[in-house]
Motif scaffolding. Structure first.
Motif, PDB file in Angstrom:
ATOM      1  N   HIS A 264       0.819  -1.209   0.000  1.00  0.00           N
ATOM      2  CA  HIS A 264       0.000   0.000   0.000  1.00  0.00           C
ATOM      3  C   HIS A 264       0.853   1.259   0.000  1.00  0.00           C
ATOM      4  N   HIS A 265       2.045   1.152   0.551  1.00  0.00           N
ATOM      5  CA  HIS A 265       2.894   2.333   0.663  1.00  0.00           C
ATOM      6  C   HIS A 265       4.102   2.318  -0.246  1.00  0.00           C
ATOM      7  N   ILE A 266       4.548   1.127  -0.607  1.00  0.00           N
ATOM      8  CA  ILE A 266       5.746   1.060  -1.455  1.00  0.00           C
ATOM      9  C   ILE A 266       5.321   1.049  -2.921  1.00  0.00           C
ATOM     10  N   GLU A 267       5.876   1.964  -3.672  1.00  0.00           N
ATOM     11  CA  GLU A 267       5.586   2.022  -5.097  1.00  0.00           C
ATOM     12  C   GLU A 267       6.357   0.920  -5.817  1.00  0.00           C
ATOM     13  N   ARG A 268       7.642   0.838  -5.517  1.00  0.00           N
ATOM     14  CA  ARG A 268       8.435  -0.260  -6.042  1.00  0.00           C
ATOM     15  C   ARG A 268       9.782  -0.320  -5.342  1.00  0.00           C
ATOM     16  N   VAL A 269      10.448  -1.459  -5.553  1.00  0.00           N
ATOM     17  CA  VAL A 269      11.766  -1.678  -4.980  1.00  0.00           C
ATOM     18  C   VAL A 269      12.731  -1.884  -6.143  1.00  0.00           C
ATOM     19  N   GLU A 270      13.893  -1.256  -6.060  1.00  0.00           N
ATOM     20  CA  GLU A 270      14.888  -1.424  -7.130  1.00  0.00           C
ATOM     21  C   GLU A 270      16.188  -1.929  -6.525  1.00  0.00           C
ATOM     22  N   MET A 378       2.529 -12.589  -1.729  1.00  0.00           N
ATOM     23  CA  MET A 378       2.185 -12.586  -0.305  1.00  0.00           C
ATOM     24  C   MET A 378       1.318 -11.362  -0.084  1.00  0.00           C
ATOM     25  N   ALA A 379       0.340 -11.467   0.805  1.00  0.00           N
ATOM     26  CA  ALA A 379      -0.588 -10.357   0.993  1.00  0.00           C
ATOM     27  C   ALA A 379       0.159  -9.037   1.195  1.00  0.00           C
ATOM     28  N   GLN A 380       1.297  -9.086   1.881  1.00  0.00           N
ATOM     29  CA  GLN A 380       2.036  -7.867   2.192  1.00  0.00           C
ATOM     30  C   GLN A 380       2.595  -7.174   0.938  1.00  0.00           C
ATOM     31  N   TYR A 381       2.965  -7.966  -0.061  1.00  0.00           N
ATOM     32  CA  TYR A 381       3.705  -7.400  -1.196  1.00  0.00           C
ATOM     33  C   TYR A 381       3.040  -7.579  -2.557  1.00  0.00           C
ATOM     34  N   GLU A 382       1.928  -8.266  -2.597  1.00  0.00           N
ATOM     35  CA  GLU A 382       1.265  -8.577  -3.860  1.00  0.00           C
ATOM     36  C   GLU A 382       1.188  -7.373  -4.792  1.00  0.00           C
ATOM     37  N   GLY A 383       1.605  -7.552  -6.024  1.00  0.00           N
ATOM     38  CA  GLY A 383       1.456  -6.476  -6.993  1.00  0.00           C
ATOM     39  C   GLY A 383       2.488  -5.368  -6.858  1.00  0.00           C
ATOM     40  N   MET A 384       3.442  -5.512  -5.927  1.00  0.00           N
ATOM     41  CA  MET A 384       4.470  -4.492  -5.752  1.00  0.00           C
ATOM     42  C   MET A 384       5.703  -4.917  -6.557  1.00  0.00           C
ATOM     43  N   PRO A 385       6.056  -4.143  -7.608  1.00  0.00           N
ATOM     44  CA  PRO A 385       7.161  -4.595  -8.454  1.00  0.00           C
ATOM     45  C   PRO A 385       8.511  -4.479  -7.747  1.00  0.00           C
ATOM     46  N   ILE A 386       9.319  -5.498  -7.937  1.00  0.00           N
ATOM     47  CA  ILE A 386      10.699  -5.455  -7.463  1.00  0.00           C
ATOM     48  C   ILE A 386      11.568  -5.602  -8.701  1.00  0.00           C
ATOM     49  N   ILE A 387      12.390  -4.603  -8.945  1.00  0.00           N
ATOM     50  CA  ILE A 387      13.195  -4.616 -10.156  1.00  0.00           C
ATOM     51  C   ILE A 387      14.624  -4.985  -9.799  1.00  0.00           C
ATOM     52  N   LEU A 388      15.156  -5.984 -10.482  1.00  0.00           N
ATOM     53  CA  LEU A 388      16.554  -6.349 -10.293  1.00  0.00           C
ATOM     54  C   LEU A 388      17.270  -6.017 -11.593  1.00  0.00           C
ATOM     55  N   THR A 389      18.338  -5.267 -11.517  1.00  0.00           N
ATOM     56  CA  THR A 389      19.019  -4.978 -12.766  1.00  0.00           C
ATOM     57  C   THR A 389      20.524  -4.883 -12.563  1.00  0.00           C
TER      58      THR A 389
END
Ligand SMILES: *[C@@H]1O[C@H](CO)[C@@H](O)[C@H](O)[C@H]1NC(C)=O
Ligand SMILES: *[C@@H]1O[C@H](CO)[C@@H](O)[C@H](O)[C@H]1NC(C)=O
Ligand SMILES: *[C@@H]1O[C@H](CO)[C@@H](O)[C@H](O)[C@H]1NC(C)=O
Ligand SMILES: *[C@@H]1O[C@H](CO)[C@@H](O)[C@H](O)[C@H]1NC(C)=O
Ligand SMILES: *[C@@H]1O[C@H](CO)[C@@H](O)[C@H](O)[C@H]1NC(C)=O
Length: 819
Positions: A264-270, A378-389
């Motif tokens: 809900h609060h995190i837009e994404r993780v890079e 997981m309910a906590q992170y569902e739909g939250m993109p995590i980008i690895l590059t």
């Protein structure tokens, strides 16, 4: 940690400054301290002289002692270990092992040893002394044959005895190519295993395998020689100060983070690791691995787990850390090739030609750049993109993980005030503009707690930008003393701490996650990039639903040979007749665009006329591209008024990967917004069993159709056709007449016992529009054959499709049509 008292009394400069200041402040205190200092010096010296509490002897063996890694990091790391432990009560000896004979390798080893530098907190004088001792304790040994290891084993037991010291442990560091691990481990077990009560620790470096099965094999081989608790698999990223601070930081700041550490609060993780170097000189290794195996499967994935795992109650309890990591691994969503973009720097192929002695015209598909999007189910992170590059030959050397939060403030004026800025936390591993490892927290987020004396807050700073934001927008935490990752990990190995090492389970879970993607990318051509700043923004990528694509189409250097010279540059769509019905043909991409548009037109017409659109979809692989295309029509298509039905279904639970419904769900339904009531999977599973006639699943579906679909006439039915002429799940040789007036039936595919549920010909032929989609060269033979056969539904079920008062259109791509 040493206190400044100890530091100050060895006579270095910072001491005298410190002491002078003290002198001015309180004479009495100075006198007192000086006293303490003198006592300490004496204590230290006498301690060393007498060798005070004897904790035992530790033998360190580096196998591959003159290799690059050993020369650059390992000897340095072991020297720091020695310098820190020199008066701890342990005694040491160091052995550099290698395949070369002693007279050749020993001088090289000593050159490397002479170059080690002292920890910063050691005075020059003291450093010289400790270094001299260290050099005396080190020797080279040839380690090639079984006899060499036997002699080493004997020496390791006898040497401490000769000195009258008990043995405490043996540490082997294997700095050799992975193919040699099993062999060396076996020799260690056979000849160098210490007596009961003396520890054995064997350190291994990546690569631990090449994919899941090779990692499994290597694990099994090692397990026959070493116990799991004896193995320390290094991921040097876990020794980086900022990386090892991730969990403690999350813990220390949990009152701020707990409420916002979620989708809900995190837009994404890079999670990003950029390199400026190329792979020159390492090609024989690199070309078999590529960027995903080299750094993403291990370093970046470890960071991902540290950022997302549940916080263990005890952060240094290796078992608990592992358990929580494994939970993340098991929740990672399966990766498909469209979750990644890959690239290769332009001169890579030339380097391959040279180093692997390949002829001109050899094309390596090994990616040197990758951008990958990962989701956690997981309910906590569902739909939250995590980008690895990560990539080689990029514009700068830099590693970081950034958590970008959503910002719900709307700024009307004063856009440069702090609460209008992006909210983020950056774990800055090192290099780049900042030049030191740090944790940065946006000032509009919270002020991080500093509960650890080994870290400090940076207050004075040069005015630089970090990831596009002035550094003054952040609170900055940095370690008091910067430490090299290897030195850190070597110290942990010495202490027997395992929480920063990769267990076998951890390793296999990670390979289990990455292997399917690696396989699906094996033949994918990477985008060729020039390297360095010239890359401009050609490697930028964007997220489209669950898909990742390069953001910029311009300037693609695709090698001619990758495209197979198909020369398909015509964008024309051709209309014609096929088996006396309408046909639309085009190159596959345009064909899909056209079919999606036709579908949308049919949907809009139906909704206009009757308020809803009844669409029946097939499973299988050919409509995947169409589903993905339709998912992009998420805002324009009348999804709210659309009912989705299934043409056919396999008799497997709907959650299985080969369920047709699962395919439709994953590629289409989850991306569009439609009411649950409008989705109609086939009831293949009833009473906890699959497709049993008596359970009446087919009848139930038929009843649902009759109740909801006016006249049981679907507006649109999408079909494919198989190589044997089957369509829906109506297979050749099945008695289609036996379906009578039913709309839904259980059918059998020739490859029994795979039963299916399917709409019948009768149901399909009542539809208002039927589309048959056929694509790919492999269908060319079938399309040719079908153009000749008469209607024979029992041997060619697809020839039984004749909508009674609707239309049939064949959508055939040029590959299938022209071969
Ligand atoms: C005492 O021994 C420690 C550990 O080797 C060392 O760091 C410190 O400098 C020594 N102190 C003196 C006064 O020699
Ligand atoms: C080590 O070698 C011994 C025999 O020398 C063998 O019994 C044992 O299974 C081997 N492996 C381990 C993990 O001890
Ligand atoms: C945490 O785990 C470590 C390693 O197992 C152990 O040494 C330590 O005592 C534990 N700490 C607490 C507070 O339980
Ligand atoms: C390279 O390959 C050619 C022909 O395959 C061979 O004659 C030559 O000896 C090779 N050179 C090296 C350095 O391996
Ligand atoms: C149902 O279909 C019939 C003709 O097939 C049509 O006359 C009628 O209006 C339709 N009903 C609805 C509610 O669309």
């Amino acid at each position: 940690m040493q206190s400044f008292i100890e530091l100050g009394c060895v006579g270095n400069r910072s001491c005298s400054v410190l002491c002078q200041r003290m002198l001015k402040v309180v004479w009495a205190a100075l006198l007192l301290m000086a006293n303490v200092c003198v006592q300490r010096v004496q204590a230290n010296e006498s301690q060393e002289a007498k060798g005070a509490p004897k904790l035992g002897h530790v033998s360190v063996v580096i196998v591959g002692a003159t290799g690059d890694l050993a020369k650059k990091y390992l000897w340095q790391g072991f020297f720091h270990l020695y310098a820190n432990q020199v008066s701890s009560g342990y005694t040491f000896s160091f052995y550099g092992g290698g395949l070369s004979p002693k007279d050749k390798a020993a001088p090289i080893l000593f050159e490397a040893l002479k170059r080690v530098s002292c920890p910063r907190d050691l005075s020059e004088e003291r450093c010289a002394l400790v270094k001299e001792q260290f050099l005396k304790l080190a020797e080279y040994r040839q380690l090639k044959t079984v006899e060499d290891y036997q002699a080493l084993g004997k020496h390791l037991s006898e040497h401490p005895k000769g000195e009258g010291i008990a043995e405490a442990g043996r540490l082997f560091y294997l700095s050799v190519p992975a193919f040699a691990y099993a062999d060396v481990a076996e020799k260690i077990n056979a000849s160098c295993r210490p007596a009961e009560g003396v520890w054995l620790r064997v350190v291994l470096e990546k690569p631990f395998g090449h994919d899941f099965s090779s990692a499994q094999l290597l694990s099994a081989q090692l397990a026959s020689s070493l116990r799991d608790e004896e193995m320390y698999r290094i991921d040097h990223y876990l020794g980086k100060q900022v990386v090892s601070k991730i969990l403690p930081f999350r813990r220390e700041n949990s009152k701020h983070l707990d409420p916002i550490w979620n989708k809900h609060h995190i837009e994404r993780v890079e999670i990003v690791l950029k390199e400026t170097l190329d792979a020159k000189g390492r090609i024989p290794f690199y070309d078999q691995y590529g960027v995903i195996r080299d750094v993403i499967q291990n370093h970046l994935t470890e960071v991902l787990t540290l950022l997302t795992m549940g916080l263990p109650a005890n952060l240094s309890d290796a078992k608990e850390v592992l358990k929580n990591k494994l939970k993340i691994f098991s929740a990672l969503e399966h990766l498909e090739s469209h979750c990644a973009v890959i690239g290769q720097y332009k001169s890579y192929n030339e380097e391959v030609e040279q180093e692997l002695n390949k002829t001109k015209g050899h094309y390596s598909l090994t990616p040197t750049f990758a951008g990958i999007m990962v989701y956690i189910n997981m309910a906590q992170y569902e739909g939250m993109p995590i980008i690895l590059t990560s990539g080689k030959m990029l514009d700068e050397r830099l590693g970081y993980a950034r958590i970008l939060f959503k910002n719900d403030i709307f700024c009307v004026q004063k856009h440069d005030s702090v609460h209008c800025k992006p909210k983020q936390i950056i774990f800055y591993f090192g290099h780049g503009a900042l030049q030191y490892p740090a944790i940065l927290v946006s000032k509009n987020l919270f002020k991080p707690d500093l509960m650890d004396t080994e870290w400090k807050e940076v207050t004075e700073q040069k005015d630089i930008n970090v990831l596009g934001m002035p550094i003054s927008n952040y609170y900055i935490l940095t370690p008091m003393v910067q430490r090299e990752a290897y030195a850190e990990l070597i110290s942990q190995i010495f202490q027997g701490r395992k929480d920063s090492f990769i267990s076998a389970e951890n390793l296999l879970a990670s390979w289990g996650f990455w292997t399917p993607l690696l396989h699906s990318l094996a033949k994918a051509p990477p985008r060729i990039y020039p390297g360095g700043v010239e890359n401009g923004n050609m490697l930028d990528f964007k997220l489209l639903g669950r898909k990742v694509t390069f953001a910029n189409d311009a300037l693609v250097f695709i090698n001619q040979d990758f495209t197979g010279g198909s020369g398909g540059q015509s964008f024309q769509v051709m209309q014609g007749k096929y088996r006396n019905n309408d046909m639309v043909s085009a190159w596959s991409e345009e064909l899909i665009v056209r079919l999606a548009d036709d579908l949308q037109a049919a949907a809009e017409k139906a909704v206009r006329e009757s308020g809803r659109f009844h669409l029946a979809l097939s499973g299988g692989s050919s409509p995947l591209a169409l589903f993905q295309r339709l998912a992009q029509h998420q805002y324009t298509f009348p999804w709210r008024d659309t009912h989705v039905w299934m043409v056919d279904e396999r008799c497997v639970p709907l959650t299985e990967l080969d369920s047709n419904f699962r395919t439709v769900h994953d590629h289409l339904l989850q991306h569009v917004k439609m009411p649950y009531f409008n989705i109609h999977p086939m009831p293949v599973q009833m009473n906890q069993r699959l497709c049993v006639e008596e359970d009446g699943g087919a009848l139930l579906y038929e009843r649902e159709i009759s109740q909801l679909v006016n006249g049981s006439r679907f507006h649109f039915v999408l079909l494919g056709v198989g190589h044997d002429g089957h369509t829906a799940s109506l297979f050749p040789g099945s008695k289609l007449e036996a379906h009578g007036n039913s709309l839904v039936a259980l059918t059998e595919s020739p490859a029994k016992p795979h039963q299916r549920m399917s709409l019948t010909l009768r149901a399909i032929n009542r539809a208002q529009k039927v589309a048959i989609l056929t694509m790919g060269k492999s269908k060319h033979e079938l399309i040719t054959q079908l153009s000749r056969v008469k209607d024979k539904p029992n041997s060619w079920p697809v020839t039984g499709i004749h909508p009674t008062s609707g239309t049939l259109v064949w959508y055939i791509d040029y590959d299938a049509l022209l071969g």
